[in-house]
Design a protein around this motif. Structure first.
Motif, PDB file in Angstrom:
ATOM      1  N   MET A   1      42.574  26.986  35.331  1.00 19.07           N
ATOM      2  CA  MET A   1      44.176  26.676  34.532  1.00 19.07           C
ATOM      3  C   MET A   1      44.926  28.016  33.932  1.00 19.07           C
ATOM      4  O   MET A   1      45.456  28.814  33.959  1.00 19.07           O
ATOM      5  CB  MET A   1      44.227  25.671  33.339  1.00 19.07           C
ATOM      6  N   LYS A   2      43.911  28.058  32.821  1.00 16.96           N
ATOM      7  CA  LYS A   2      44.074  29.285  32.186  1.00 16.96           C
ATOM      8  C   LYS A   2      44.377  30.798  33.108  1.00 16.96           C
ATOM      9  O   LYS A   2      44.586  31.557  32.700  1.00 16.96           O
ATOM     10  CB  LYS A   2      42.968  29.364  31.005  1.00 16.96           C
ATOM     11  N   ARG A   3      43.706  30.788  33.725  1.00 15.95           N
ATOM     12  CA  ARG A   3      43.464  31.647  34.911  1.00 15.95           C
ATOM     13  C   ARG A   3      44.367  31.747  35.895  1.00 15.95           C
ATOM     14  O   ARG A   3      45.428  33.009  35.474  1.00 15.95           O
ATOM     15  CB  ARG A   3      42.377  31.439  36.264  1.00 15.95           C
ATOM     16  N   LYS A   4      45.103  30.923  35.922  1.00 12.97           N
ATOM     17  CA  LYS A   4      46.257  30.647  37.322  1.00 12.97           C
ATOM     18  C   LYS A   4      47.431  31.141  36.024  1.00 12.97           C
ATOM     19  O   LYS A   4      48.654  31.980  36.266  1.00 12.97           O
ATOM     20  CB  LYS A   4      47.002  29.503  37.508  1.00 12.97           C
ATOM     21  N   ILE A   5      47.076  31.044  34.506  1.00 12.49           N
ATOM     22  CA  ILE A   5      48.706  30.818  33.955  1.00 12.49           C
ATOM     23  C   ILE A   5      48.590  32.810  33.471  1.00 12.49           C
ATOM     24  O   ILE A   5      49.928  33.131  33.576  1.00 12.49           O
ATOM     25  CB  ILE A   5      48.791  30.332  31.983  1.00 12.49           C
ATOM     26  N   ILE A   6      47.857  33.156  33.347  1.00 15.18           N
ATOM     27  CA  ILE A   6      47.230  34.963  33.005  1.00 15.18           C
ATOM     28  C   ILE A   6      47.801  35.855  33.942  1.00 15.18           C
ATOM     29  O   ILE A   6      48.863  35.918  33.908  1.00 15.18           O
ATOM     30  CB  ILE A   6      46.334  34.429  32.590  1.00 15.18           C
ATOM     31  N   ILE A   7      48.092  34.593  35.277  1.00 23.13           N
ATOM     32  CA  ILE A   7      48.370  35.684  36.740  1.00 23.13           C
ATOM     33  C   ILE A   7      49.468  35.464  36.872  1.00 23.13           C
ATOM     34  O   ILE A   7      50.011  36.626  37.391  1.00 23.13           O
ATOM     35  CB  ILE A   7      47.383  34.987  37.962  1.00 23.13           C
ATOM     36  N   ILE A   8      50.014  34.496  36.623  1.00 25.10           N
ATOM     37  CA  ILE A   8      51.447  33.625  37.140  1.00 25.10           C
ATOM     38  C   ILE A   8      51.806  34.981  36.293  1.00 25.10           C
ATOM     39  O   ILE A   8      52.845  35.249  36.647  1.00 25.10           O
ATOM     40  CB  ILE A   8      52.085  32.228  37.084  1.00 25.10           C
ATOM     41  N   LEU A   9      51.862  34.894  34.429  1.00 26.90           N
ATOM     42  CA  LEU A   9      52.498  35.359  33.514  1.00 26.90           C
ATOM     43  C   LEU A   9      53.156  36.384  34.066  1.00 26.90           C
ATOM     44  O   LEU A   9      53.752  37.683  33.240  1.00 26.90           O
ATOM     45  CB  LEU A   9      52.388  34.685  32.452  1.00 26.90           C
ATOM     46  N   SER A  10      51.763  37.074  33.895  1.00 28.15           N
ATOM     47  CA  SER A  10      51.377  38.713  34.106  1.00 28.15           C
ATOM     48  C   SER A  10      52.654  39.176  35.140  1.00 28.15           C
ATOM     49  O   SER A  10      53.036  40.291  35.066  1.00 28.15           O
ATOM     50  CB  SER A  10      49.853  39.407  33.785  1.00 28.15           C
ATOM     51  N   LEU A  49      41.437  40.217  31.197  1.00 27.73           N
ATOM     52  CA  LEU A  49      41.186  38.754  30.054  1.00 27.73           C
ATOM     53  C   LEU A  49      40.151  38.547  31.819  1.00 27.73           C
ATOM     54  O   LEU A  49      39.072  37.040  31.062  1.00 27.73           O
ATOM     55  CB  LEU A  49      41.742  37.534  29.457  1.00 27.73           C
ATOM     56  N   LEU A  50      40.355  38.489  32.750  1.00 26.88           N
ATOM     57  CA  LEU A  50      40.054  36.998  34.315  1.00 26.88           C
ATOM     58  C   LEU A  50      38.532  37.676  34.108  1.00 26.88           C
ATOM     59  O   LEU A  50      38.271  37.240  35.071  1.00 26.88           O
ATOM     60  CB  LEU A  50      41.000  38.021  35.097  1.00 26.88           C
ATOM     61  N   ARG A  51      38.067  39.353  33.406  1.00 23.88           N
ATOM     62  CA  ARG A  51      36.847  40.006  33.631  1.00 23.88           C
ATOM     63  C   ARG A  51      35.815  39.431  33.442  1.00 23.88           C
ATOM     64  O   ARG A  51      35.055  39.841  33.034  1.00 23.88           O
ATOM     65  CB  ARG A  51      36.856  41.064  33.394  1.00 23.88           C
ATOM     66  N   MET A  52      36.554  38.747  31.850  1.00 21.98           N
ATOM     67  CA  MET A  52      35.523  37.634  30.801  1.00 21.98           C
ATOM     68  C   MET A  52      34.632  36.597  31.065  1.00 21.98           C
ATOM     69  O   MET A  52      36.028  35.914  32.221  1.00 21.98           O
ATOM     70  CB  MET A  52      36.119  38.065  29.389  1.00 21.98           C
ATOM     71  N   LYS A  53      33.949  36.545  31.277  1.00 20.98           N
ATOM     72  CA  LYS A  53      32.921  34.984  31.202  1.00 20.98           C
ATOM     73  C   LYS A  53      33.794  34.029  30.171  1.00 20.98           C
ATOM     74  O   LYS A  53      33.786  32.932  31.381  1.00 20.98           O
ATOM     75  CB  LYS A  53      31.214  34.875  30.715  1.00 20.98           C
ATOM     76  N   HIS A  54      34.068  34.572  29.317  1.00 22.20           N
ATOM     77  CA  HIS A  54      34.346  33.148  28.553  1.00 22.20           C
ATOM     78  C   HIS A  54      35.835  34.396  27.727  1.00 22.20           C
ATOM     79  O   HIS A  54      35.505  34.561  26.143  1.00 22.20           O
ATOM     80  CB  HIS A  54      33.869  32.920  27.459  1.00 22.20           C
ATOM     81  N   ASN A  55      36.548  33.445  27.815  1.00 20.43           N
ATOM     82  CA  ASN A  55      38.157  33.939  27.520  1.00 20.43           C
ATOM     83  C   ASN A  55      38.240  33.324  25.825  1.00 20.43           C
ATOM     84  O   ASN A  55      38.572  32.086  25.725  1.00 20.43           O
ATOM     85  CB  ASN A  55      39.611  33.845  28.789  1.00 20.43           C
TER      86      ASN A  55
END
Length: 188
Positions: A1-10, A49-55
């Protein structure tokens, strides 16, 4: 979910800033296209942040980052809120203090293992959160000073008075989050 939000907002913010960049570049407004260009890069940063194992940053922090970008870059600089509303600048510095304090708490939770946190003094947490907020305020004021020396003359319209007021607002925001973190730590 967090990944999607980062991608969408970015992606949305990059598209928004790219459209403004093209619009103001064609229009010949060098100040605004430069701000929009900076907005493209700033809105792409969370993708790292998507490259991090744990954001370490939760969804509210990510959303608040984009809110800060929107308020400072689009409303503040491009829409001239900084020029038309004297309170806008100090409000954003206060918000930045709150935001960076929240980031500091997330970093503390990320880098200090849970079993060790009980041994960390509430005052150490207080000082860490406050220090990061104050450091961010100082770096931002240095950025404004260097920007006025090299690119524009509008970032520190009030000179030393503006700088000190901005620093105090940033420290106030950081102090509120620092006190909150200390109280929460003492309750645990």
């Amino acid at each position: 979910m967090k990944r999607k939000i980062i991608i969408i907002l970015s992606v949305l913010f990059i598209i928004f800033m790219a459209a403004l960049f093209i619009f103001y570049l064609i229009k010949g407004d060098s100040t605004r296209w430069q701000v929009a260009l900076g907005g493209i890069f700033a809105s792409a940063l969370p993708l790292l942040l998507l490259r991090m194992k744990h954001n370490p940053f939760n969804i509210p922090i990510i959303i608040n980052y984009f809110l800060f970008l929107f308020c400072s870059l689009f409303l503040g600089s491009i829409s001239s809120f900084y020029l038309h509303y004297k309170w806008w600048d100090s409000t954003l510095h206060f918000y930045k203090g709150l935001f960076v304090g929240s980031v500091a708490i997330s970093l503390y939770k990320h880098f200090i293992p849970e079993k060790v946190r009980n041994d960390v003094s509430a005052w150490i947490l207080f000082l860490f959160v406050l220090s990061l907020s104050v450091f961010a305020s100082v770096i931002w004021e240095a950025y404004e000073f260097i920007g006025d020396l090299t690119v524009t003359k509008t970032m520190q319209r009030g000179g030393n008075k503006d700088t000190m007021y901005d620093l105090l607002c940033g420290v106030a925001g950081g102090l509120i989050i620092s006190i909150y973190s200390m109280i929460r730590k003492q309750k645990v």
